[in-house]
Design a protein around this motif. Structure first.
Motif, PDB file in Angstrom:
ATOM      1  N   PRO A 171       0.817  -1.214   0.000  1.00 23.72           N
ATOM      2  CA  PRO A 171       0.000   0.000   0.000  1.00 23.72           C
ATOM      3  C   PRO A 171       0.851   1.264   0.000  1.00 23.72           C
ATOM      4  O   PRO A 171       0.508   2.235  -0.681  1.00 23.72           O
ATOM      5  CB  PRO A 171      -0.826  -0.107   1.289  1.00 23.72           C
ATOM      6  CG  PRO A 171      -0.576  -1.437   1.862  1.00 23.72           C
ATOM      7  CD  PRO A 171       0.509  -2.110   1.128  1.00 23.72           C
ATOM      8  N   LEU A 174       2.214   1.743  -3.558  1.00 24.95           N
ATOM      9  CA  LEU A 174       1.155   2.205  -4.453  1.00 24.95           C
ATOM     10  C   LEU A 174       0.834   3.668  -4.181  1.00 24.95           C
ATOM     11  O   LEU A 174       0.603   4.453  -5.111  1.00 24.95           O
ATOM     12  CB  LEU A 174      -0.114   1.360  -4.272  1.00 24.95           C
ATOM     13  CG  LEU A 174      -0.112  -0.052  -4.848  1.00 24.95           C
ATOM     14  CD1 LEU A 174      -1.447  -0.726  -4.582  1.00 24.95           C
ATOM     15  CD2 LEU A 174       0.173  -0.040  -6.326  1.00 24.95           C
ATOM     16  N   GLY A 194     -13.354   6.827  -3.927  1.00 23.98           N
ATOM     17  CA  GLY A 194     -13.199   5.399  -4.204  1.00 23.98           C
ATOM     18  C   GLY A 194     -12.754   4.641  -2.966  1.00 23.98           C
ATOM     19  O   GLY A 194     -13.270   3.558  -2.665  1.00 23.98           O
ATOM     20  N   ALA A 195     -11.791   5.230  -2.241  1.00 29.98           N
ATOM     21  CA  ALA A 195     -11.296   4.585  -1.025  1.00 29.98           C
ATOM     22  C   ALA A 195     -12.412   4.430  -0.007  1.00 29.98           C
ATOM     23  O   ALA A 195     -12.565   3.370   0.619  1.00 29.98           O
ATOM     24  CB  ALA A 195     -10.144   5.401  -0.445  1.00 29.98           C
ATOM     25  N   ALA A 198     -14.929   1.729  -1.030  1.00 32.35           N
ATOM     26  CA  ALA A 198     -14.358   0.388  -0.844  1.00 32.35           C
ATOM     27  C   ALA A 198     -14.302   0.022   0.635  1.00 32.35           C
ATOM     28  O   ALA A 198     -14.615  -1.110   1.010  1.00 32.35           O
ATOM     29  CB  ALA A 198     -12.965   0.326  -1.461  1.00 32.35           C
ATOM     30  N   LEU A 199     -13.893   0.986   1.472  1.00 37.66           N
ATOM     31  CA  LEU A 199     -13.795   0.691   2.897  1.00 37.66           C
ATOM     32  C   LEU A 199     -15.157   0.372   3.495  1.00 37.66           C
ATOM     33  O   LEU A 199     -15.298  -0.547   4.307  1.00 37.66           O
ATOM     34  CB  LEU A 199     -13.155   1.867   3.637  1.00 37.66           C
ATOM     35  CG  LEU A 199     -11.642   2.006   3.449  1.00 37.66           C
ATOM     36  CD1 LEU A 199     -11.138   3.276   4.109  1.00 37.66           C
ATOM     37  CD2 LEU A 199     -10.911   0.788   4.003  1.00 37.66           C
ATOM     38  N   THR A 202     -16.321  -3.119   2.324  1.00 39.64           N
ATOM     39  CA  THR A 202     -15.489  -4.289   2.642  1.00 39.64           C
ATOM     40  C   THR A 202     -16.127  -5.261   3.620  1.00 39.64           C
ATOM     41  O   THR A 202     -16.069  -6.470   3.407  1.00 39.64           O
ATOM     42  CB  THR A 202     -14.102  -3.842   3.153  1.00 39.64           C
ATOM     43  OG1 THR A 202     -13.397  -3.218   2.088  1.00 39.64           O
ATOM     44  CG2 THR A 202     -13.282  -5.014   3.655  1.00 39.64           C
ATOM     45  N   VAL A 211     -13.502  -3.206  -4.132  1.00 38.79           N
ATOM     46  CA  VAL A 211     -12.614  -2.396  -4.967  1.00 38.79           C
ATOM     47  C   VAL A 211     -13.322  -2.008  -6.259  1.00 38.79           C
ATOM     48  O   VAL A 211     -13.191  -0.872  -6.732  1.00 38.79           O
ATOM     49  CB  VAL A 211     -11.308  -3.156  -5.262  1.00 38.79           C
ATOM     50  CG1 VAL A 211     -10.476  -2.437  -6.303  1.00 38.79           C
ATOM     51  CG2 VAL A 211     -10.507  -3.320  -3.987  1.00 38.79           C
ATOM     52  N   ALA A 214     -15.501   0.877  -5.975  1.00 36.85           N
ATOM     53  CA  ALA A 214     -14.805   2.157  -5.890  1.00 36.85           C
ATOM     54  C   ALA A 214     -15.004   2.990  -7.145  1.00 36.85           C
ATOM     55  O   ALA A 214     -14.870   4.212  -7.113  1.00 36.85           O
ATOM     56  CB  ALA A 214     -13.315   1.930  -5.652  1.00 36.85           C
TER      57      ALA A 214
ATOM     58  N   ALA B  47      -8.740   2.833  -3.775  1.00 37.37           N
ATOM     59  CA  ALA B  47      -9.457   1.811  -3.030  1.00 37.37           C
ATOM     60  C   ALA B  47      -8.515   0.696  -2.589  1.00 37.37           C
ATOM     61  O   ALA B  47      -8.580   0.211  -1.456  1.00 37.37           O
ATOM     62  CB  ALA B  47     -10.581   1.233  -3.883  1.00 37.37           C
ATOM     63  N   LEU B  48      -7.629   0.284  -3.480  1.00 39.26           N
ATOM     64  CA  LEU B  48      -6.670  -0.776  -3.147  1.00 39.26           C
ATOM     65  C   LEU B  48      -5.756  -0.346  -2.015  1.00 39.26           C
ATOM     66  O   LEU B  48      -5.479  -1.124  -1.095  1.00 39.26           O
ATOM     67  CB  LEU B  48      -5.821  -1.131  -4.375  1.00 39.26           C
ATOM     68  CG  LEU B  48      -6.461  -2.087  -5.355  1.00 39.26           C
ATOM     69  CD1 LEU B  48      -5.655  -2.130  -6.638  1.00 39.26           C
ATOM     70  CD2 LEU B  48      -6.562  -3.485  -4.754  1.00 39.26           C
ATOM     71  N   ALA B  50      -6.316   1.910   0.322  1.00 42.78           N
ATOM     72  CA  ALA B  50      -7.053   1.997   1.582  1.00 42.78           C
ATOM     73  C   ALA B  50      -7.385   0.612   2.126  1.00 42.78           C
ATOM     74  O   ALA B  50      -7.166   0.323   3.307  1.00 42.78           O
ATOM     75  CB  ALA B  50      -8.326   2.809   1.389  1.00 42.78           C
ATOM     76  N   THR B  51      -7.917  -0.251   1.279  1.00 43.43           N
ATOM     77  CA  THR B  51      -8.331  -1.556   1.784  1.00 43.43           C
ATOM     78  C   THR B  51      -7.139  -2.425   2.149  1.00 43.43           C
ATOM     79  O   THR B  51      -7.177  -3.146   3.141  1.00 43.43           O
ATOM     80  CB  THR B  51      -9.219  -2.304   0.768  1.00 43.43           C
ATOM     81  OG1 THR B  51      -8.542  -2.370  -0.486  1.00 43.43           O
ATOM     82  CG2 THR B  51     -10.556  -1.607   0.579  1.00 43.43           C
ATOM     83  N   SER B  52      -6.060  -2.365   1.382  1.00 46.79           N
ATOM     84  CA  SER B  52      -4.923  -3.217   1.738  1.00 46.79           C
ATOM     85  C   SER B  52      -4.159  -2.660   2.925  1.00 46.79           C
ATOM     86  O   SER B  52      -3.443  -3.390   3.595  1.00 46.79           O
ATOM     87  CB  SER B  52      -3.984  -3.424   0.547  1.00 46.79           C
ATOM     88  OG  SER B  52      -3.501  -2.198   0.087  1.00 46.79           O
ATOM     89  N   LEU B  54      -5.748  -1.263   5.547  1.00 40.76           N
ATOM     90  CA  LEU B  54      -6.565  -1.403   6.738  1.00 40.76           C
ATOM     91  C   LEU B  54      -7.200  -2.771   6.919  1.00 40.76           C
ATOM     92  O   LEU B  54      -7.521  -3.155   8.034  1.00 40.76           O
ATOM     93  CB  LEU B  54      -7.677  -0.341   6.723  1.00 40.76           C
ATOM     94  CG  LEU B  54      -7.178   1.098   6.838  1.00 40.76           C
ATOM     95  CD1 LEU B  54      -8.284   2.075   6.483  1.00 40.76           C
ATOM     96  CD2 LEU B  54      -6.693   1.362   8.258  1.00 40.76           C
ATOM     97  N   ALA B  55      -7.416  -3.487   5.840  1.00 42.62           N
ATOM     98  CA  ALA B  55      -8.171  -4.734   5.948  1.00 42.62           C
ATOM     99  C   ALA B  55      -7.363  -5.931   5.493  1.00 42.62           C
ATOM    100  O   ALA B  55      -6.536  -5.848   4.600  1.00 42.62           O
ATOM    101  CB  ALA B  55      -9.453  -4.635   5.123  1.00 42.62           C
ATOM    102  N   ASP B  56      -7.630  -7.042   6.129  1.00 51.17           N
ATOM    103  CA  ASP B  56      -7.027  -8.320   5.752  1.00 51.17           C
ATOM    104  C   ASP B  56      -8.193  -9.255   5.518  1.00 51.17           C
ATOM    105  O   ASP B  56      -8.821  -9.707   6.467  1.00 51.17           O
ATOM    106  CB  ASP B  56      -6.139  -8.822   6.896  1.00 51.17           C
ATOM    107  CG  ASP B  56      -5.126  -9.822   6.398  1.00 51.17           C
ATOM    108  OD1 ASP B  56      -4.183 -10.125   7.150  1.00 51.17           O
ATOM    109  OD2 ASP B  56      -5.282 -10.314   5.262  1.00 51.17           O
ATOM    110  N   GLY B  57      -8.499  -9.550   4.259  1.00 48.35           N
ATOM    111  CA  GLY B  57      -9.727 -10.284   3.980  1.00 48.35           C
ATOM    112  C   GLY B  57     -10.867  -9.333   4.313  1.00 48.35           C
ATOM    113  O   GLY B  57     -10.892  -8.211   3.816  1.00 48.35           O
ATOM    114  N   GLY B  58     -11.781  -9.739   5.163  1.00 48.04           N
ATOM    115  CA  GLY B  58     -12.874  -8.826   5.491  1.00 48.04           C
ATOM    116  C   GLY B  58     -12.693  -8.133   6.824  1.00 48.04           C
ATOM    117  O   GLY B  58     -13.551  -7.397   7.285  1.00 48.04           O
TER     118      GLY B  58
END
Lengths: 226, 102
Positions: A171, A174, A194-195, A198-199, A202, A211, A214, B47-48, B50-52, B54-58
């Motif tokens: 992350p 990226l 988008g973030a 997605a959050l 999730t 994603v 997003a 999105a990637l 942020a999610t990667s 903060l989150a691991d799986g769900g």
């Protein structure tokens, strides 16, 4: 294959260095994948085949996770495809970067991953974006497959990448690649929107869909400034 | 896991990847659409990240990872070299985990 020669000639040391840094992280995660796959009962050649033919870390780890948990092959396949669906909008975005010739397209498509897209979009012009895409693409593909091969063989000797904090490297990397683009306010709004989408989704949706959702963040794009 | 599934996943993934470049060839997209496509990639990358982070799986990935990403973000914001960003993120997370932070 003239496009490849032209790309190679123009590679800047800086680009090579940055791509190499990420390639190292990719290599480490690749070894983890190889080791985990074998531990989950996947045949070594299958694990190696997965890395060569699928070349998508997220989906590959998802498959290993499902297999390890005793889930069905269908579930693994469906999950993997959902996770990889984002490659469609990514491909549309970098289509002009990949190139026009059929060879460029066929090979370039296989190298489409989050990181190569990020490398390409971080560059200010198309020529540099193309070099960035192909440099990163080839390096990361090599690193991923080499890592998998070693992980499969070394097995338990492979350490835990989490202990090295490598899961934070992606992350962060990226973000570093995306940051220059975020100076444009529309891009910043869209990335933030988008973030957030997605959050929020999730906890609600299966892997891969948040994603994709997003893309709804595009409503924040606004008008093109002339 | 069998070879059929591996090949099916590989083929499906490759189809997703190839579709973009092939479709773009056929649809002549103007600047406005190209801009949206690029912004679409930006949305996905945001999105990637942020999610990667903060989150691991769900589930929540723990504090060590986002802290590391934040350290990397700080380095990136200060325009430090890419390698420094990546190493700072990994090192911060590793250090926190070594100290017992989840």
């Amino acid at each position: 294959m003239r496009f490849l020669w032209r790309a190679v000639r123009g590679i800047h040391r800086e680009l090579l260095r940055d791509a190499a840094a990420l390639a190292l992280a990719v290599f480490a995660i690749g070894t983890s994948f190889g080791a985990l796959a074998v531990a989950a009962g996947i045949a070594p050649w299958m694990a190696i085949g997965m890395s060569a033919l699928i070349f998508a870390g997220g989906a590959q780890f998802l498959v290993v996770g499902v297999v390890a948990a005793g889930g069905s092959v269908t579930a693994a396949l469906a999950g993997g495809l959902m996770l990889n669906a984002r490659h469609l909008p990514f491909g549309l975005a970098v289509a002009d970067v990949i190139g026009r010739g059929w060879a460029a397209r066929l090979i370039g498509a296989h190298l489409l991953v989050d990181e190569t897209v990020a490398f390409a979009t971080s560059q200010p012009d198309r020529a540099r974006a193309r070099r960035a895409y192909w440099t990163a693409g080839c390096l990361l593909f090599l690193a991923w497959n080499l890592g998998t091969g070693i992980g499969v063989v070394a097995g338990e000797a492979v350490g835990d990448p989490k202990a090295l904090g490598i899961d934070a490297a992606f992350p962060a990397g990226l973000l570093a690649l995306l940051l220059p683009s975020l100076r444009e306010s529309a891009a910043l709004r869209v990335a933030a929107a988008g973030a957030l989408v997605a959050l929020f989704t999730t906890p609600l949706l299966p892997a891969g869909l948040p994603v994709i959702c997003a893309l709804a963040g595009l409503v924040a794009a606004g008008r093109r400034r002339r | 896991m069998n070879w059929f599934a591996v090949l099916a996943l590989a083929t499906g993934t490759y189809a997703f990847r190839l579709a973009g470049p092939v479709l773009r060839e056929r649809l002549h997209v103007g600047e406005g659409v190209q801009r949206l496509l690029t912004l679409g990639a930006v949305a996905l990358l945001g999105a990637l990240i942020a999610t990667s982070a903060l989150a691991d799986g769900g589930q929540f990935a723990g504090w060590a990872r986002p802290a590391g990403v934040a350290a990397g973000a700080l380095a990136a914001w200060r325009r430090l070299p890419f390698v420094v960003v990546v190493v700072a993120a990994a090192a911060t997370t590793a250090l926190l985990r070594a100290l017992g932070v989840r």
